[in-house]
Design a protein around this motif. Structure first.
Motif, PDB file in Angstrom:
ATOM      1  N   GLY A 160     -34.487  44.912  21.833  1.00 55.97           N
ATOM      2  CA  GLY A 160     -32.855  43.554  22.219  1.00 55.97           C
ATOM      3  C   GLY A 160     -33.359  42.763  23.096  1.00 55.97           C
ATOM      4  N   ARG A 161     -33.183  41.255  22.585  1.00 56.09           N
ATOM      5  CA  ARG A 161     -33.255  40.788  24.427  1.00 56.09           C
ATOM      6  C   ARG A 161     -32.001  39.962  24.277  1.00 56.09           C
ATOM      7  NH1 ARG A 161     -35.787  35.398  20.001  1.00 56.09           N
ATOM      8  NH2 ARG A 161     -35.033  36.411  18.457  1.00 56.09           N
ATOM      9  N   SER A 162     -30.525  40.477  24.443  1.00 57.42           N
ATOM     10  CA  SER A 162     -29.623  39.977  24.371  1.00 57.42           C
ATOM     11  C   SER A 162     -29.720  39.450  26.042  1.00 57.42           C
ATOM     12  CB  SER A 162     -28.164  41.255  24.448  1.00 57.42           C
ATOM     13  OG  SER A 162     -28.496  41.489  25.070  1.00 57.42           O
ATOM     14  N   ASN A 163     -28.421  38.650  26.187  1.00 59.63           N
ATOM     15  CA  ASN A 163     -28.238  37.849  27.970  1.00 59.63           C
ATOM     16  C   ASN A 163     -28.074  39.316  28.690  1.00 59.63           C
ATOM     17  OD1 ASN A 163     -29.707  35.844  27.792  1.00 59.63           O
ATOM     18  ND2 ASN A 163     -27.638  34.857  26.714  1.00 59.63           N
ATOM     19  N   ILE A 164     -27.266  39.980  28.013  1.00 60.60           N
ATOM     20  CA  ILE A 164     -26.248  41.154  29.023  1.00 60.60           C
ATOM     21  C   ILE A 164     -27.337  42.665  28.825  1.00 60.60           C
ATOM     22  CG2 ILE A 164     -24.613  42.950  29.035  1.00 60.60           C
ATOM     23  CD1 ILE A 164     -23.086  40.221  27.183  1.00 60.60           C
ATOM     24  N   VAL A 165     -28.209  43.136  28.100  1.00 60.98           N
ATOM     25  CA  VAL A 165     -28.891  44.450  28.027  1.00 60.98           C
ATOM     26  C   VAL A 165     -29.982  44.235  28.530  1.00 60.98           C
ATOM     27  CG1 VAL A 165     -28.490  46.532  27.058  1.00 60.98           C
ATOM     28  CG2 VAL A 165     -26.870  45.567  26.917  1.00 60.98           C
ATOM     29  N   GLY A 166     -30.687  43.812  26.976  1.00 60.93           N
ATOM     30  CA  GLY A 166     -32.013  43.425  26.517  1.00 60.93           C
ATOM     31  C   GLY A 166     -33.464  42.783  27.785  1.00 60.93           C
TER      32      GLY A 166
ATOM     33  N   CYS B 155     -39.407  44.073  21.903  1.00 60.80           N
ATOM     34  CA  CYS B 155     -39.376  43.622  21.233  1.00 60.80           C
ATOM     35  C   CYS B 155     -37.576  43.339  20.645  1.00 60.80           C
ATOM     36  CB  CYS B 155     -39.582  44.740  20.069  1.00 60.80           C
ATOM     37  SG  CYS B 155     -41.021  46.106  20.510  1.00 60.80           S
ATOM     38  N   HIS B 156     -37.370  42.254  19.371  1.00 59.40           N
ATOM     39  CA  HIS B 156     -36.217  41.893  18.628  1.00 59.40           C
ATOM     40  C   HIS B 156     -36.271  41.795  17.135  1.00 59.40           C
ATOM     41  CE1 HIS B 156     -38.326  37.932  18.493  1.00 59.40           C
ATOM     42  NE2 HIS B 156     -39.317  38.094  19.964  1.00 59.40           N
ATOM     43  N   SER B 157     -34.770  40.849  16.759  1.00 52.74           N
ATOM     44  CA  SER B 157     -35.030  40.746  14.862  1.00 52.74           C
ATOM     45  C   SER B 157     -35.765  39.936  14.223  1.00 52.74           C
ATOM     46  CB  SER B 157     -33.754  40.366  14.978  1.00 52.74           C
ATOM     47  OG  SER B 157     -33.589  39.022  15.580  1.00 52.74           O
TER      48      SER B 157
ATOM     49  N   ASP C  91     -43.762  44.397  12.617  1.00 54.29           N
ATOM     50  CA  ASP C  91     -44.063  45.515  13.137  1.00 54.29           C
ATOM     51  C   ASP C  91     -44.021  46.067  13.899  1.00 54.29           C
ATOM     52  OD1 ASP C  91     -45.610  48.031  12.180  1.00 54.29           O
ATOM     53  OD2 ASP C  91     -47.453  47.383  12.871  1.00 54.29           O
ATOM     54  N   LEU C  92     -42.444  46.302  14.277  1.00 48.56           N
ATOM     55  CA  LEU C  92     -41.894  47.237  15.838  1.00 48.56           C
ATOM     56  C   LEU C  92     -42.306  48.615  15.592  1.00 48.56           C
ATOM     57  CD1 LEU C  92     -39.206  47.146  17.346  1.00 48.56           C
ATOM     58  CD2 LEU C  92     -37.717  48.638  15.728  1.00 48.56           C
ATOM     59  N   THR C  93     -42.318  49.017  14.762  1.00 45.07           N
ATOM     60  CA  THR C  93     -43.388  50.386  15.416  1.00 45.07           C
ATOM     61  C   THR C  93     -44.345  50.763  16.085  1.00 45.07           C
ATOM     62  OG1 THR C  93     -41.831  51.160  12.994  1.00 45.07           O
ATOM     63  CG2 THR C  93     -43.882  52.847  13.871  1.00 45.07           C
TER      64      THR C  93
ATOM     65  N   GLY D  30     -28.576  47.874  18.965  1.00 45.62           N
ATOM     66  CA  GLY D  30     -27.080  48.040  18.291  1.00 45.62           C
ATOM     67  C   GLY D  30     -27.267  48.288  16.572  1.00 45.62           C
ATOM     68  N   ILE D  31     -28.041  49.029  16.040  1.00 48.14           N
ATOM     69  CA  ILE D  31     -28.477  49.218  14.865  1.00 48.14           C
ATOM     70  C   ILE D  31     -29.035  51.135  14.823  1.00 48.14           C
ATOM     71  CG2 ILE D  31     -29.892  49.129  12.943  1.00 48.14           C
ATOM     72  CD1 ILE D  31     -31.059  46.302  13.728  1.00 48.14           C
ATOM     73  N   PRO D  32     -28.157  51.253  13.942  1.00 49.57           N
ATOM     74  CA  PRO D  32     -27.723  52.854  13.864  1.00 49.57           C
ATOM     75  C   PRO D  32     -29.060  53.702  13.345  1.00 49.57           C
ATOM     76  CG  PRO D  32     -26.317  52.461  13.584  1.00 49.57           C
ATOM     77  CD  PRO D  32     -26.274  50.693  13.483  1.00 49.57           C
ATOM     78  N   ASN D  33     -30.140  54.325  13.964  1.00 46.13           N
ATOM     79  CA  ASN D  33     -31.592  54.753  12.642  1.00 46.13           C
ATOM     80  C   ASN D  33     -32.628  53.889  13.126  1.00 46.13           C
ATOM     81  OD1 ASN D  33     -31.574  57.320  12.044  1.00 46.13           O
ATOM     82  ND2 ASN D  33     -30.646  56.983   9.664  1.00 46.13           N
ATOM     83  N   LEU D  34     -32.238  53.501  13.966  1.00 47.74           N
ATOM     84  CA  LEU D  34     -33.702  52.552  13.881  1.00 47.74           C
ATOM     85  C   LEU D  34     -34.743  52.950  14.514  1.00 47.74           C
ATOM     86  CD1 LEU D  34     -34.202  49.017  14.170  1.00 47.74           C
ATOM     87  CD2 LEU D  34     -33.708  49.373  16.508  1.00 47.74           C
ATOM     88  N   VAL D  35     -34.430  54.060  15.497  1.00 49.57           N
ATOM     89  CA  VAL D  35     -35.942  54.270  16.417  1.00 49.57           C
ATOM     90  C   VAL D  35     -35.258  56.178  15.777  1.00 49.57           C
ATOM     91  CG1 VAL D  35     -36.371  55.464  18.622  1.00 49.57           C
ATOM     92  CG2 VAL D  35     -35.458  53.354  18.216  1.00 49.57           C
TER      93      VAL D  35
HETATM   94  P1  ADP Z   1     -26.607  44.035  22.911  1.00 46.47           P
HETATM   95  O1  ADP Z   1     -26.137  42.595  24.227  1.00 46.47           O
HETATM   96  O2  ADP Z   1     -25.452  45.180  23.273  1.00 46.47           O
HETATM   97  O3  ADP Z   1     -27.949  44.700  24.210  1.00 46.47           O
HETATM   98  P2  ADP Z   1     -26.762  41.611  20.864  1.00 46.47           P
HETATM   99  O4  ADP Z   1     -26.205  42.352  18.677  1.00 46.47           O
HETATM  100  O5  ADP Z   1     -26.059  41.297  21.613  1.00 46.47           O
HETATM  101  O6  ADP Z   1     -26.881  43.961  21.744  1.00 46.47           O
HETATM  102  O7  ADP Z   1     -27.966  42.350  20.710  1.00 46.47           O
HETATM  103  C1  ADP Z   1     -28.604  42.464  19.598  1.00 46.47           C
HETATM  104  C2  ADP Z   1     -30.165  42.704  19.499  1.00 46.47           C
HETATM  105  O8  ADP Z   1     -31.414  43.588  19.290  1.00 46.47           O
HETATM  106  C3  ADP Z   1     -30.565  41.080  19.805  1.00 46.47           C
HETATM  107  O9  ADP Z   1     -31.556  40.677  20.810  1.00 46.47           O
HETATM  108  C4  ADP Z   1     -31.559  41.135  18.406  1.00 46.47           C
HETATM  109  O10 ADP Z   1     -32.510  40.395  19.111  1.00 46.47           O
HETATM  110  C5  ADP Z   1     -32.536  43.075  18.462  1.00 46.47           C
HETATM  111  N1  ADP Z   1     -32.159  43.259  17.458  1.00 46.47           N
HETATM  112  C6  ADP Z   1     -31.799  43.231  16.490  1.00 46.47           C
HETATM  113  N2  ADP Z   1     -32.122  43.730  15.260  1.00 46.47           N
HETATM  114  C7  ADP Z   1     -33.916  44.299  15.396  1.00 46.47           C
HETATM  115  C8  ADP Z   1     -34.646  44.956  15.423  1.00 46.47           C
HETATM  116  N3  ADP Z   1     -34.492  45.148  13.823  1.00 46.47           N
HETATM  117  N4  ADP Z   1     -35.994  45.369  15.793  1.00 46.47           N
HETATM  118  C9  ADP Z   1     -35.571  44.445  17.174  1.00 46.47           C
HETATM  119  N5  ADP Z   1     -34.795  43.793  17.492  1.00 46.47           N
HETATM  120  C10 ADP Z   1     -33.789  44.101  16.919  1.00 46.47           C
END
Ligand code: ADP
Length: 281
Positions: free
Chosen positions: A166-172, A189-191, A195-197, A211-216
């Motif tokens: 996640g790379r949000s400004n608030i958390v990642g 890592c982000h969307s 190859d996240l794994t 914010g994706i249940p069961n991602l990990v």
């Molecule tokens: P928050 O601010 O609560 O962390 P956001 O919804 O603003 O949540 O950000 C979600 C972050 O998760 C984004 O930076 C996005 O790039 C990342 N993300 C979304 N899907 C995936 C994924 N499949 N793998 C890795 N990172 C992901």
């Protein structure tokens, strides 16, 4: 291996007890009671729940709090005027604007209006910039809470490979910055990550905030890793994280539950930031 539970509820309680004592001392020495203003606009149910949790937390440590529950029809100009008044209010040391704001209101502009010294969420560009520079600043609450949880394990962060999903400004982003400050080698890592794994598998410390249940899943995690689940999604009225708890519990050395992990820490850090803002006066 069965992971030890990183209990955010317990740790936040300890932190809140210390904050309550520090508030008493500040009141005695300087006559200052830290004050937090919380602004919420619209009637998003989850946001109202968060706001009432924050109000209760303030009360529990002897902090002054004032809430502004505004209609979803409020204009940006009206909102900015309230912030201006709070910026000038001597009793208020911290101003928090609950996100998301109603459509048509520019979140960045609202955040930028709060005095950096009262920006206890740490979202003002000045505070983001200071964090980036490694200077003392008000640090966003969730990332700050995540670092506290990792430190609580007693495992040194320096030299470890930390992966942040996640790379949000608030958390990642701020979490990655703080881990870097602690001398971890950091991967974000982000969307669009391929190859996240493969990245996650080499993480000694894993923070997931997508914010994706069961991602990990269990088979992605390195044996003995510290896993912090900062995902928050409401599924069928229940708060769920990003991590498959049952699977990862068998692999990790430490794991945060959801709820009861990062969430309570975020609130404790909000109180800590408000106290810090009051002490800077
Ligand atoms: P928050 O601010 O609560 O962390 P956001 O919804 O603003 O949540 O950000 C979600 C972050 O998760 C984004 O930076 C996005 O790039 C990342 N993300 C979304 N899907 C995936 C994924 N499949 N793998 C890795 N990172 C992901």
């Amino acid at each position: 291996m069965t992971a030890k539970i990183l209990d955010g509820k317990k740790l936040s309680k300890e932190i809140k007890e210390k904050i309550a004592n520090d508030i008493k001392a500040l009141q005695k020495s300087k006559g200052i009671i830290p004050g937090l203003a919380v602004i919420i606009a619209g009637d998003d149910e989850a946001s109202h729940v968060y706001v009432s949790m924050k109000e209760k937390a303030c009360e529990s440590v002897g902090m002054y709090s004032k809430s502004f529950k505004l209609p979803g029809t409020i204009t940006q100009e009206e909102l900015l005027k309230i912030i201006d008044e709070l910026n000038d209010d001597e009793k208020i040391h911290g101003i928090l604007v609950q996100l998301p704001l109603p459509p048509g209101i520019d979140e960045r502009m609202v955040n930028e209006r709060i005095l950096p010294s009262k920006d206890i969420d740490g979202f003002h560009a000045i505070n983001h910039g200071r964090l980036f520079l490694g200077e003392d600043s008000l640090i966003p609450c969730t990332p700050k809470g995540i670092i506290e949880l990792i430190k609580y394990t007693g495992v040194p962060i320096s030299g470890k490979h930390a992966v942040v999903i996640g790379r949000s400004n608030i958390v990642g982003k701020p979490t990655a910055m703080l881990l870097l400050r602690e001398n971890a080698t950091v991967t974000i890592c982000h969307s669009k990550t391929k190859d996240l794994t493969s990245h996650v598998r080499s993480a000694d410390i894993l923070v997931s905030a997508a914010g994706i249940p069961n991602l990990v899943r269990g088979n992605m995690v390195k044996e003995g890793a510290i896993v912090i689940d900062a995902g928050t999604r409401v599924v069928e009225d229940k708060l769920v994280g990003d991590v498959n708890f049952n699977e990862v519990e068998k692999i990790a050395s430490w794991l945060t539950p959801v709820p009861g992990g990062v969430g309570p820490m975020t609130i404790a850090m909000l109180l800590q930031n408000t106290l810090k803002a009051a002490m800077m006066k």
